[in-house]
Design a protein around this motif. Structure first.
Motif, PDB file in Angstrom:
ATOM      1  N   LEU A  77       3.478  37.776  78.243  1.00 22.65           N
ATOM      2  CA  LEU A  77       4.021  39.002  77.652  1.00 22.65           C
ATOM      3  C   LEU A  77       3.106  40.217  77.850  1.00 22.65           C
ATOM      4  O   LEU A  77       3.525  41.342  77.629  1.00 22.65           O
ATOM      5  CB  LEU A  77       4.320  38.785  76.160  1.00 22.65           C
ATOM      6  CG  LEU A  77       5.543  37.891  75.891  1.00 22.65           C
ATOM      7  CD1 LEU A  77       5.689  37.591  74.411  1.00 22.65           C
ATOM      8  CD2 LEU A  77       6.826  38.533  76.429  1.00 22.65           C
ATOM      9  N   ASP A  78       1.863  39.986  78.273  1.00 27.86           N
ATOM     10  CA  ASP A  78       1.007  41.126  78.601  1.00 27.86           C
ATOM     11  C   ASP A  78       0.961  41.345  80.119  1.00 27.86           C
ATOM     12  O   ASP A  78       0.152  42.121  80.618  1.00 27.86           O
ATOM     13  CB  ASP A  78      -0.410  40.960  78.039  1.00 27.86           C
ATOM     14  CG  ASP A  78      -1.080  39.681  78.527  1.00 27.86           C
ATOM     15  OD1 ASP A  78      -0.430  38.926  79.288  1.00 27.86           O
ATOM     16  OD2 ASP A  78      -2.238  39.431  78.147  1.00 27.86           O
ATOM     17  N   GLY A  79       1.861  40.657  80.842  1.00 29.07           N
ATOM     18  CA  GLY A  79       1.876  40.748  82.302  1.00 29.07           C
ATOM     19  C   GLY A  79       2.721  41.881  82.840  1.00 29.07           C
ATOM     20  O   GLY A  79       3.545  41.695  83.734  1.00 29.07           O
ATOM     21  N   LEU A  80       2.567  43.069  82.278  1.00 29.64           N
ATOM     22  CA  LEU A  80       3.268  44.259  82.768  1.00 29.64           C
ATOM     23  C   LEU A  80       2.224  45.345  83.001  1.00 29.64           C
ATOM     24  O   LEU A  80       1.460  45.680  82.101  1.00 29.64           O
ATOM     25  CB  LEU A  80       4.305  44.744  81.744  1.00 29.64           C
ATOM     26  CG  LEU A  80       5.238  45.870  82.218  1.00 29.64           C
ATOM     27  CD1 LEU A  80       6.257  45.348  83.226  1.00 29.64           C
ATOM     28  CD2 LEU A  80       5.970  46.511  81.040  1.00 29.64           C
ATOM     29  N   GLU A  81       2.184  45.884  84.216  1.00 32.02           N
ATOM     30  CA  GLU A  81       1.200  46.921  84.545  1.00 32.02           C
ATOM     31  C   GLU A  81       1.891  48.227  84.893  1.00 32.02           C
ATOM     32  O   GLU A  81       2.930  48.217  85.561  1.00 32.02           O
ATOM     33  CB  GLU A  81       0.367  46.486  85.779  1.00 32.02           C
ATOM     34  CG  GLU A  81      -0.620  45.389  85.517  1.00 32.02           C
ATOM     35  CD  GLU A  81      -1.449  45.059  86.773  1.00 32.02           C
ATOM     36  OE1 GLU A  81      -1.204  45.659  87.843  1.00 32.02           O
ATOM     37  OE2 GLU A  81      -2.340  44.192  86.668  1.00 32.02           O
ATOM     38  N   ALA A  82       1.306  49.335  84.431  1.00 29.10           N
ATOM     39  CA  ALA A  82       1.779  50.645  84.897  1.00 29.10           C
ATOM     40  C   ALA A  82       1.519  50.699  86.402  1.00 29.10           C
ATOM     41  O   ALA A  82       0.459  50.302  86.868  1.00 29.10           O
ATOM     42  CB  ALA A  82       1.027  51.753  84.170  1.00 29.10           C
ATOM     43  N   PHE A  83       2.506  51.146  87.155  1.00 27.49           N
ATOM     44  CA  PHE A  83       2.421  51.109  88.620  1.00 27.49           C
ATOM     45  C   PHE A  83       1.669  52.334  89.131  1.00 27.49           C
ATOM     46  O   PHE A  83       1.979  53.463  88.765  1.00 27.49           O
ATOM     47  CB  PHE A  83       3.831  51.073  89.216  1.00 27.49           C
ATOM     48  CG  PHE A  83       3.862  50.789  90.692  1.00 27.49           C
ATOM     49  CD1 PHE A  83       3.825  49.488  91.168  1.00 27.49           C
ATOM     50  CD2 PHE A  83       3.927  51.822  91.617  1.00 27.49           C
ATOM     51  CE1 PHE A  83       3.853  49.218  92.529  1.00 27.49           C
ATOM     52  CE2 PHE A  83       3.956  51.572  92.977  1.00 27.49           C
ATOM     53  CZ  PHE A  83       3.928  50.263  93.428  1.00 27.49           C
ATOM     54  N   ASP A  84       0.672  52.091  89.978  1.00 26.24           N
ATOM     55  CA  ASP A  84      -0.085  53.179  90.595  1.00 26.24           C
ATOM     56  C   ASP A  84       0.034  53.023  92.108  1.00 26.24           C
ATOM     57  O   ASP A  84      -0.515  52.079  92.681  1.00 26.24           O
ATOM     58  CB  ASP A  84      -1.557  53.110  90.166  1.00 26.24           C
ATOM     59  CG  ASP A  84      -2.365  54.295  90.683  1.00 26.24           C
ATOM     60  OD1 ASP A  84      -2.398  54.484  91.918  1.00 26.24           O
ATOM     61  OD2 ASP A  84      -2.963  55.013  89.871  1.00 26.24           O
ATOM     62  N   PRO A  85       0.771  53.928  92.791  1.00 25.28           N
ATOM     63  CA  PRO A  85       1.026  53.772  94.227  1.00 25.28           C
ATOM     64  C   PRO A  85      -0.241  53.653  95.079  1.00 25.28           C
ATOM     65  O   PRO A  85      -0.314  52.807  95.969  1.00 25.28           O
ATOM     66  CB  PRO A  85       1.806  55.045  94.592  1.00 25.28           C
ATOM     67  CG  PRO A  85       2.392  55.526  93.322  1.00 25.28           C
ATOM     68  CD  PRO A  85       1.421  55.135  92.251  1.00 25.28           C
ATOM     69  N   SER A  86      -1.239  54.489  94.799  1.00 23.83           N
ATOM     70  CA  SER A  86      -2.463  54.470  95.617  1.00 23.83           C
ATOM     71  C   SER A  86      -3.219  53.162  95.451  1.00 23.83           C
ATOM     72  O   SER A  86      -3.701  52.566  96.419  1.00 23.83           O
ATOM     73  CB  SER A  86      -3.376  55.643  95.239  1.00 23.83           C
ATOM     74  OG  SER A  86      -2.730  56.857  95.525  1.00 23.83           O
ATOM     75  N   ARG A  87      -3.309  52.705  94.228  1.00 20.41           N
ATOM     76  CA  ARG A  87      -4.024  51.458  93.973  1.00 20.41           C
ATOM     77  C   ARG A  87      -3.264  50.260  94.542  1.00 20.41           C
ATOM     78  O   ARG A  87      -3.861  49.320  95.069  1.00 20.41           O
ATOM     79  CB  ARG A  87      -4.276  51.301  92.480  1.00 20.41           C
ATOM     80  CG  ARG A  87      -5.433  52.166  92.014  1.00 20.41           C
ATOM     81  CD  ARG A  87      -5.440  52.434  90.528  1.00 20.41           C
ATOM     82  NE  ARG A  87      -5.379  51.230  89.743  1.00 20.41           N
ATOM     83  CZ  ARG A  87      -5.362  51.229  88.410  1.00 20.41           C
ATOM     84  NH1 ARG A  87      -5.406  52.377  87.742  1.00 20.41           N
ATOM     85  NH2 ARG A  87      -5.302  50.113  87.737  1.00 20.41           N
ATOM     86  N   MET A  88      -1.918  50.301  94.460  1.00 22.22           N
ATOM     87  CA  MET A  88      -1.129  49.216  95.031  1.00 22.22           C
ATOM     88  C   MET A  88      -1.271  49.206  96.556  1.00 22.22           C
ATOM     89  O   MET A  88      -1.362  48.146  97.181  1.00 22.22           O
ATOM     90  CB  MET A  88       0.344  49.359  94.638  1.00 22.22           C
ATOM     91  CG  MET A  88       1.219  48.190  95.108  1.00 22.22           C
ATOM     92  SD  MET A  88       0.634  46.568  94.551  1.00 22.22           S
ATOM     93  CE  MET A  88       1.121  46.581  92.838  1.00 22.22           C
ATOM     94  N   ALA A  89      -1.317  50.401  97.167  1.00 21.14           N
ATOM     95  CA  ALA A  89      -1.520  50.483  98.622  1.00 21.14           C
ATOM     96  C   ALA A  89      -2.856  49.856  99.005  1.00 21.14           C
ATOM     97  O   ALA A  89      -2.963  49.154 100.019  1.00 21.14           O
ATOM     98  CB  ALA A  89      -1.459  51.938  99.086  1.00 21.14           C
TER      99      ALA A  89
END
Length: 455
Positions: free
Chosen positions: A283-295
């Protein structure tokens, strides 16, 4: 995610050497590898074509500076364009949820059945409650699947948010209006509405969710999509984007997809930012998405910022300070301290969770290690410590043969495992002794020097 792209780029970087400028000739092979990797990752063909064209346009003529190889210079261009494709071009605020309305801010969750909408609603409630300090109310407008109502109630209770009860006999529009009325009367900051999904896209479903949307006018309408759907995610995204004024996307099951094409395609098709990513079933497995960091993660550069955030969340700063003061003052590092360190590691997502955020070269170095086995070993070590008496934890030197047999029996392990754990404790204790008398500060200064942003 997109492991194949990471591996292909790493291979080509090695072959591109000694050029002073990126040209059509020396980038052709690498661009072909990028194109193939994206297609194999199930990224939509229009998105791939546009991406390759942009990379080519930005790369040609760029000078290779400093100690970079042409391959590394091109990876830099690919990273920037990959981040832009995932939403970095929309600006830093695009991935943030909007609360710009009279409370409660209403969030409508939309998507097909089976994509994890209900669990994601619970995860989002936890995120908003803990990270944004909001008072959250959830409600299920899924009257076709009674289990969905019970499931949402269960996950909402687990995360400590409030739940508005409904029945399968209620109408979805009435449910939404009644929940909104309740949220206003009880001063909730956020109302999250979980809507019904279907096994496929149909007109009745779209009309129903559009009616719910019109009844409550949500500030956020989030399209929840399974990252493993591949090309099907694109068709679904188009249908929902045509029917609803979407404000963002939530990608679920991102941890289970090594291809990850949906992350790139959905953003391209809808033009809407990816706001959250589901990275585990917890239930804590949700992250705010950051495009640069994901890249960065896609290209094997790791996500050190996410690692630091995990550390910040997982580490009890007060306990860490107490331990540092205890060691500095000549106190002994005992089994209670050792157990606390093991527990902190578990809080940070375990070894596999940490490894996923490290750059590729570190991941390759640990590729032979069995992370599941290592995490199981950590759990066993905690079990062994729990089988000790308070006196034994405070003074591990008391633990001789008879005590070892009793501890092993209590923890359900062999005596050899107790011996191994005691050896690891001794190693940790030796390291702690070295940190006495300013050693800790020297170590921290050394780490600070390695991180350019922390001067």
């Amino acid at each position: 995610m997109l492991d194949n792209l990471t591996q292909r780029l790493a291979k080509v970087v090695k072959t591109m050497r000694g050029e002073a400028r990126l040209t059509e000739a020396n980038t052709a092979e690498m661009l072909r590898e990028v194109r193939m990797a994206l297609l194999e990752a199930d990224v939509a063909l229009p998105a791939v074509r546009e991406f390759i064209a942009k990379v080519k346009e930005k790369a040609l003529g760029e000078e290779v500076i400093g100690s970079l190889s042409p391959g590394q210079a091109l990876v830099g261009v690919v990273q920037r364009e990959l981040a832009a494709l995932m939403g970095a071009d929309l600006g830093p605020d695009a991935t943030q949820l909007s609360f710009a309305q009279q409370p409660p801010a209403i969030i409508l969750m939309a998507g097909l059945q089976g994509v994890g909408k209900t669990t994601t609603t619970g995860k989002l409630a936890k995120y908003l409650k803990e990270q944004k300090k909001k008072k959250v109310l959830t409600v299920s407008a899924d009257v076709y699947r009674p289990a969905a109502i019970a499931q949402l109630e269960s996950v909402t209770r687990q995360v400590g948010a409030d739940f508005f009860p409904t029945t399968a006999n209620d109408k979805p529009v009435d449910i939404a209006r009644n929940a909104l009325d309740w949220a206003k009367k009880h001063y909730h900051d956020v109302l999250i509405i979980d809507t019904a999904g279907r096994l496929g896209i149909d007109e009745a479903m779209m009309q129903e969710i559009a009616a719910v949307h019109a009844a409550v006018n949500p500030v956020e309408t989030l399209f929840v999509v399974d990252a493993m759907l591949g090309q099907d995610a694109i068709n679904t995204a188009k249908a929902f984007n045509d029917a609803l004024p979407l404000t963002g996307v939530v990608l679920t099951k991102l941890d289970g997809d090594s291809r990850g094409g949906a992350a790139l395609s959905v953003r391209h098709v809808t033009g809407k930012p990816i706001k959250f990513a589901g990275v585990s079933e917890k239930l804590d497995g949700l992250e705010a998405f950051d495009p640069s960091r994901m890249a960065n993660r896609v290209l094997g550069m790791g996500d050190i910022l996410a690692l630091v955030e995990e550390a910040r969340k997982g580490v009890d700063a007060e306990a860490a300070t107490e331990l540092a003061n205890k060691i500095k003052g000549g106190g002994k590092f005992d089994m209670n301290d050792f157990k606390a360190q093991l527990t902190q590691m578990k809080k940070m997502g375990g070894m596999s969770g940490l490894l996923d955020k490290l750059p590729a070269q570190f991941q390759q170095a640990a590729s032979g290690a069995n992370m599941d086995q290592a995490e199981k070993q950590v759990r066993r070590m905690v079990g062994i410590i729990d089988s000790m008496t308070p006196g034994e934890r405070a003074k591990p030197e008391l633990i001789k043969a008879n005590r070892k047999r009793r501890i092993a029996a209590g923890a359900g392990v062999q005596v050899q495992e107790v011996n191994r754990m005691l050896n690891q404790y001794d190693q940790m204790q030796t390291m702690m002794k070295k940190l006495k008398g300013g050693g800790l500060m020297k170590m921290m200064r050394g780490m600070k020097g390695m991180m350019p942003g922390l001067r």
